[in-house]
Every structure is written in C-alpha cells, then in structure tokens.
Design a protein around this motif. Structure first.
Motif, PDB file in Angstrom:
ATOM      1  N   CYS A  86     -43.916 -22.072  -5.051  1.00  7.44           N
ATOM      2  CA  CYS A  86     -44.960 -21.296  -4.384  1.00  7.44           C
ATOM      3  C   CYS A  86     -45.585 -22.074  -3.226  1.00  7.44           C
ATOM      4  O   CYS A  86     -45.308 -23.256  -3.029  1.00  7.44           O
ATOM      5  CB  CYS A  86     -46.052 -20.894  -5.380  1.00  7.44           C
ATOM      6  SG  CYS A  86     -46.974 -22.284  -6.086  1.00  7.44           S
ATOM      7  N   SER A  87     -46.428 -21.366  -2.503  1.00  3.60           N
ATOM      8  CA  SER A  87     -47.338 -21.998  -1.562  1.00  3.60           C
ATOM      9  C   SER A  87     -48.720 -21.476  -1.919  1.00  3.60           C
ATOM     10  O   SER A  87     -48.870 -20.317  -2.320  1.00  3.60           O
ATOM     11  CB  SER A  87     -46.971 -21.676  -0.117  1.00  3.60           C
ATOM     12  OG  SER A  87     -47.112 -20.304   0.136  1.00  3.60           O
ATOM     13  N   ALA A  88     -49.721 -22.336  -1.812  1.00  6.23           N
ATOM     14  CA  ALA A  88     -51.072 -21.956  -2.205  1.00  6.23           C
ATOM     15  C   ALA A  88     -52.067 -22.374  -1.133  1.00  6.23           C
ATOM     16  O   ALA A  88     -51.896 -23.407  -0.481  1.00  6.23           O
ATOM     17  CB  ALA A  88     -51.449 -22.607  -3.533  1.00  6.23           C
ATOM     18  N   ILE A  89     -53.086 -21.552  -0.968  1.00  6.34           N
ATOM     19  CA  ILE A  89     -54.187 -21.864  -0.069  1.00  6.34           C
ATOM     20  C   ILE A  89     -55.457 -21.799  -0.906  1.00  6.34           C
ATOM     21  O   ILE A  89     -55.736 -20.783  -1.527  1.00  6.34           O
ATOM     22  CB  ILE A  89     -54.262 -20.871   1.107  1.00  6.34           C
ATOM     23  CG1 ILE A  89     -52.942 -20.882   1.886  1.00  6.34           C
ATOM     24  CG2 ILE A  89     -55.431 -21.212   2.017  1.00  6.34           C
ATOM     25  CD1 ILE A  89     -52.831 -19.805   2.929  1.00  6.34           C
TER      26      ILE A  89
ATOM     27  N   GLU B 219     -52.313  -8.824  -1.498  1.00  7.54           N
ATOM     28  CA  GLU B 219     -52.259  -8.527  -0.063  1.00  7.54           C
ATOM     29  C   GLU B 219     -50.822  -8.722   0.418  1.00  7.54           C
ATOM     30  O   GLU B 219     -50.172  -9.712   0.063  1.00  7.54           O
ATOM     31  CB  GLU B 219     -53.203  -9.442   0.710  1.00  7.54           C
ATOM     32  CG  GLU B 219     -53.231  -9.211   2.200  1.00  7.54           C
ATOM     33  CD  GLU B 219     -53.863  -7.885   2.600  1.00  7.54           C
ATOM     34  OE1 GLU B 219     -53.461  -7.339   3.630  1.00  7.54           O
ATOM     35  OE2 GLU B 219     -54.753  -7.391   1.883  1.00  7.54           O
ATOM     36  N   LYS B 220     -50.351  -7.791   1.252  1.00 12.85           N
ATOM     37  CA  LYS B 220     -48.987  -7.885   1.776  1.00 12.85           C
ATOM     38  C   LYS B 220     -48.989  -7.462   3.227  1.00 12.85           C
ATOM     39  O   LYS B 220     -49.531  -6.424   3.582  1.00 12.85           O
ATOM     40  CB  LYS B 220     -48.046  -6.991   0.973  1.00 12.85           C
ATOM     41  CG  LYS B 220     -46.625  -7.040   1.465  1.00 12.85           C
ATOM     42  CD  LYS B 220     -45.734  -6.138   0.642  1.00 12.85           C
ATOM     43  CE  LYS B 220     -44.325  -6.272   1.171  1.00 12.85           C
ATOM     44  NZ  LYS B 220     -43.644  -5.042   1.359  1.00 12.85           N
ATOM     45  N   ILE B 221     -48.376  -8.306   4.069  1.00 16.26           N
ATOM     46  CA  ILE B 221     -48.142  -7.979   5.465  1.00 16.26           C
ATOM     47  C   ILE B 221     -46.686  -8.313   5.750  1.00 16.26           C
ATOM     48  O   ILE B 221     -46.284  -9.476   5.642  1.00 16.26           O
ATOM     49  CB  ILE B 221     -49.072  -8.763   6.412  1.00 16.26           C
ATOM     50  CG1 ILE B 221     -50.531  -8.382   6.167  1.00 16.26           C
ATOM     51  CG2 ILE B 221     -48.684  -8.536   7.870  1.00 16.26           C
ATOM     52  CD1 ILE B 221     -51.517  -9.141   7.003  1.00 16.26           C
ATOM     53  N   LEU B 222     -45.900  -7.297   6.082  1.00 14.71           N
ATOM     54  CA  LEU B 222     -44.456  -7.424   6.300  1.00 14.71           C
ATOM     55  C   LEU B 222     -43.810  -8.074   5.075  1.00 14.71           C
ATOM     56  O   LEU B 222     -43.907  -7.544   3.986  1.00 14.71           O
ATOM     57  CB  LEU B 222     -44.172  -8.190   7.594  1.00 14.71           C
ATOM     58  CG  LEU B 222     -44.737  -7.555   8.871  1.00 14.71           C
ATOM     59  CD1 LEU B 222     -44.508  -8.462  10.068  1.00 14.71           C
ATOM     60  CD2 LEU B 222     -44.138  -6.186   9.120  1.00 14.71           C
ATOM     61  N   ARG B 223     -43.192  -9.251   5.216  1.00 17.02           N
ATOM     62  CA  ARG B 223     -42.532  -9.908   4.078  1.00 17.02           C
ATOM     63  C   ARG B 223     -43.412 -10.973   3.437  1.00 17.02           C
ATOM     64  O   ARG B 223     -42.976 -11.641   2.514  1.00 17.02           O
ATOM     65  CB  ARG B 223     -41.219 -10.526   4.531  1.00 17.02           C
ATOM     66  CG  ARG B 223     -40.209  -9.469   4.947  1.00 17.02           C
ATOM     67  CD  ARG B 223     -38.881 -10.045   5.176  1.00 17.02           C
ATOM     68  NE  ARG B 223     -38.401 -10.627   3.942  1.00 17.02           N
ATOM     69  CZ  ARG B 223     -37.248 -11.232   3.813  1.00 17.02           C
ATOM     70  NH1 ARG B 223     -36.457 -11.332   4.837  1.00 17.02           N
ATOM     71  NH2 ARG B 223     -36.881 -11.745   2.665  1.00 17.02           N
ATOM     72  N   THR B 224     -44.611 -11.145   3.927  1.00  7.17           N
ATOM     73  CA  THR B 224     -45.522 -12.139   3.374  1.00  7.17           C
ATOM     74  C   THR B 224     -46.472 -11.456   2.399  1.00  7.17           C
ATOM     75  O   THR B 224     -47.084 -10.447   2.728  1.00  7.17           O
ATOM     76  CB  THR B 224     -46.340 -12.814   4.500  1.00  7.17           C
ATOM     77  OG1 THR B 224     -45.436 -13.389   5.436  1.00  7.17           O
ATOM     78  CG2 THR B 224     -47.254 -13.877   3.958  1.00  7.17           C
TER      79      THR B 224
ATOM     80  N   HIS C 234     -40.566 -16.138   1.356  1.00  7.00           N
ATOM     81  CA  HIS C 234     -41.423 -15.495   0.368  1.00  7.00           C
ATOM     82  C   HIS C 234     -40.595 -14.581  -0.532  1.00  7.00           C
ATOM     83  O   HIS C 234     -39.656 -13.927  -0.076  1.00  7.00           O
ATOM     84  CB  HIS C 234     -42.506 -14.663   1.059  1.00  7.00           C
ATOM     85  CG  HIS C 234     -43.539 -15.488   1.730  1.00  7.00           C
ATOM     86  ND1 HIS C 234     -44.724 -15.819   1.130  1.00  7.00           N
ATOM     87  CD2 HIS C 234     -43.564 -16.086   2.934  1.00  7.00           C
ATOM     88  CE1 HIS C 234     -45.435 -16.570   1.944  1.00  7.00           C
ATOM     89  NE2 HIS C 234     -44.744 -16.749   3.056  1.00  7.00           N
ATOM     90  N   ALA C 235     -40.958 -14.564  -1.801  1.00  9.86           N
ATOM     91  CA  ALA C 235     -40.329 -13.666  -2.774  1.00  9.86           C
ATOM     92  C   ALA C 235     -41.350 -12.579  -3.089  1.00  9.86           C
ATOM     93  O   ALA C 235     -42.152 -12.707  -4.016  1.00  9.86           O
ATOM     94  CB  ALA C 235     -39.918 -14.430  -4.023  1.00  9.86           C
ATOM     95  N   THR C 236     -41.351 -11.531  -2.283  1.00 11.10           N
ATOM     96  CA  THR C 236     -42.371 -10.487  -2.372  1.00 11.10           C
ATOM     97  C   THR C 236     -42.385  -9.812  -3.734  1.00 11.10           C
ATOM     98  O   THR C 236     -43.448  -9.579  -4.310  1.00 11.10           O
ATOM     99  CB  THR C 236     -42.147  -9.445  -1.260  1.00 11.10           C
ATOM    100  OG1 THR C 236     -42.095 -10.130  -0.012  1.00 11.10           O
ATOM    101  CG2 THR C 236     -43.259  -8.430  -1.216  1.00 11.10           C
TER     102      THR C 236
ATOM    103  N   SER D 254     -44.050 -12.048  -6.306  1.00 10.51           N
ATOM    104  CA  SER D 254     -45.510 -12.088  -6.114  1.00 10.51           C
ATOM    105  C   SER D 254     -46.151 -10.853  -6.730  1.00 10.51           C
ATOM    106  O   SER D 254     -47.179 -10.942  -7.408  1.00 10.51           O
ATOM    107  CB  SER D 254     -45.865 -12.175  -4.622  1.00 10.51           C
ATOM    108  OG  SER D 254     -45.468 -13.393  -4.075  1.00 10.51           O
ATOM    109  N   LEU D 255     -45.539  -9.700  -6.507  1.00 10.71           N
ATOM    110  CA  LEU D 255     -46.054  -8.463  -7.093  1.00 10.71           C
ATOM    111  C   LEU D 255     -45.956  -8.505  -8.617  1.00 10.71           C
ATOM    112  O   LEU D 255     -46.880  -8.065  -9.317  1.00 10.71           O
ATOM    113  CB  LEU D 255     -45.297  -7.259  -6.533  1.00 10.71           C
ATOM    114  CG  LEU D 255     -45.791  -5.889  -6.970  1.00 10.71           C
ATOM    115  CD1 LEU D 255     -47.254  -5.689  -6.593  1.00 10.71           C
ATOM    116  CD2 LEU D 255     -44.926  -4.806  -6.356  1.00 10.71           C
ATOM    117  N   LEU D 256     -44.874  -9.064  -9.147  1.00 16.19           N
ATOM    118  CA  LEU D 256     -44.713  -9.211 -10.597  1.00 16.19           C
ATOM    119  C   LEU D 256     -45.806 -10.116 -11.175  1.00 16.19           C
ATOM    120  O   LEU D 256     -46.372  -9.807 -12.235  1.00 16.19           O
ATOM    121  CB  LEU D 256     -43.330  -9.760 -10.924  1.00 16.19           C
ATOM    122  CG  LEU D 256     -43.012  -9.993 -12.398  1.00 16.19           C
ATOM    123  CD1 LEU D 256     -43.023  -8.679 -13.162  1.00 16.19           C
ATOM    124  CD2 LEU D 256     -41.672 -10.687 -12.538  1.00 16.19           C
ATOM    125  N   LEU D 257     -46.135 -11.209 -10.483  1.00 15.38           N
ATOM    126  CA  LEU D 257     -47.220 -12.090 -10.930  1.00 15.38           C
ATOM    127  C   LEU D 257     -48.548 -11.347 -10.926  1.00 15.38           C
ATOM    128  O   LEU D 257     -49.330 -11.444 -11.876  1.00 15.38           O
ATOM    129  CB  LEU D 257     -47.298 -13.339 -10.039  1.00 15.38           C
ATOM    130  CG  LEU D 257     -48.432 -14.310 -10.338  1.00 15.38           C
ATOM    131  CD1 LEU D 257     -48.306 -14.897 -11.737  1.00 15.38           C
ATOM    132  CD2 LEU D 257     -48.474 -15.416  -9.286  1.00 15.38           C
TER     133      LEU D 257
END
Length: 186
Positions: free
Chosen positions: A59-62, A114-119, A143-145, A148-151
């Motif tokens: 993952c990447s985290a902010i 939140e989703k924008i295009l493939r992010t 990114h594995a969109t 992310s939705l599954l999480l």
C-alpha cells in the motif's frame, strides 16, 4: 548515405540505452512484501503469537489530521485483523516490519472511500488522525482499485461507520526551485 547511417546509429544507441533503464517501482524497492509469508512475519515482528489476518497487501499511506488534505506520505504494507488495521513499513537493517500506524477498529470514527480515475483511497478517520490508504498491486507501482474497495467494504462490515469523503488527501508537494530576481541598482 553517410547522414542516414549516422542517424540510424544514433537511433539504435538511444533505443539500447532506454532498454537498459531500471523500471523497478520505488515502493517495491523500499518495502519488502512476500504474500505467502507476510502474516507469519508480521506476527513475529509484532510479538503476537496468533494474528488472524483477513486481508493484507502492499500500500501507500498518507497520514494527516482531520480537516486537512495534505499529509506525510509512506510506502507500506497493511494487514486487517478483527481488532485493528496495521500499516507497516520495512526496516532493511533489522529485516523486520516497523509500525507506521495501528488503527484500532473500536476507536475508528468513520471510514470513507474516494476514487478519481484509477486512484482510490480508503480514508480512516480517528479523533486526531486521518489515514488515507491506497492498496497497490503486489508488484508495486500501480493502484489496485478493486482491492481498495474490498478493504473499504470489509471495514464497513466490521462495524465502521461510513462517512463522506471531502476529496483526495494528497502527499506534500515536491520541492521546486525558487527563482528570486536580484536587482542591483547602479
């Protein structure tokens, strides 16, 4: 004829040099992740004998504070258990995972997507911290969109309240050179 062969030679050299470029994604180069061994390695590094991991990955985290749309950026791995979501970095010196953030599901105020295009981002909101997590593919770099939705859906099923995202949370801007004109009077 000489001019054509010179151009052709330059083209061949350029193509050869470009194919020699290293294309390893930066996140894969900085965070070790072996899907089959990750839960066992994480349990050992956390000092927990029995760790029931339902979902894990790269993952990447902010990390930021509530109400802010900028934060500190990390490459990481994550593990979802019934009690918490562990966000871990990699220490190549000690060959072990190190905690970036542990989000206790009981203390989670809300979770947003939140989703924008493939992010895509799963935004976990606590009282004093927001963690925006983007799941990446195992090879890194993208990114594995769907994951992310599954999480996000897994966190909702575990009892996290669904919130409304206020937009993407971004990493700090890249440093840029500053041009300051100097005027010298005569």
């Amino acid at each position: 004829m000489f001019r054509f062969s010179r151009c052709a030679a330059l083209l061949v050299i350029s193509v050869f040099m470009l194919t020699a470029c290293n294309t390893t994604p930066y996140d894969r180069a900085t965070v070790f992740y072996d899907r089959s061994e990750f839960p066992r390695q994480l349990a050992k590094d956390l000092g927990i004998s029995e760790l029931h991991v339902s979902q894990h990955g790269r993952c990447s985290a902010i990390l930021t504070t509530p109400g802010s749309n900028r934060g500190v950026y990390y490459f990481c791995t994550f593990a979802l258990t019934p009690e918490a979501l562990y966000v871990m970095g990699w220490n190549a010196t000690t060959l072990s995972y190190q905690e970036i953030a542990t989000i206790k599901l009981a203390e989670l105020k809300e979770v947003a997507y939140e989703k924008i295009l493939r992010t895509s981002q799963v935004q976990l909101v606590e009282a004093q911290r927001v963690v925006a997590l983007s799941v990446m593919i195992d090879e890194g770099g993208y990114h594995a969109t769907n994951e992310s939705l599954l999480l996000f859906e897994s966190l909702k099923q575990m009892g996290a309240r669904e919130g409304i995202s206020e937009g993407m949370i971004n990493p700090p801007p890249a440093p840029a050179p500053i041009f300051i004109p100097v005027v010298v009077p005569r």
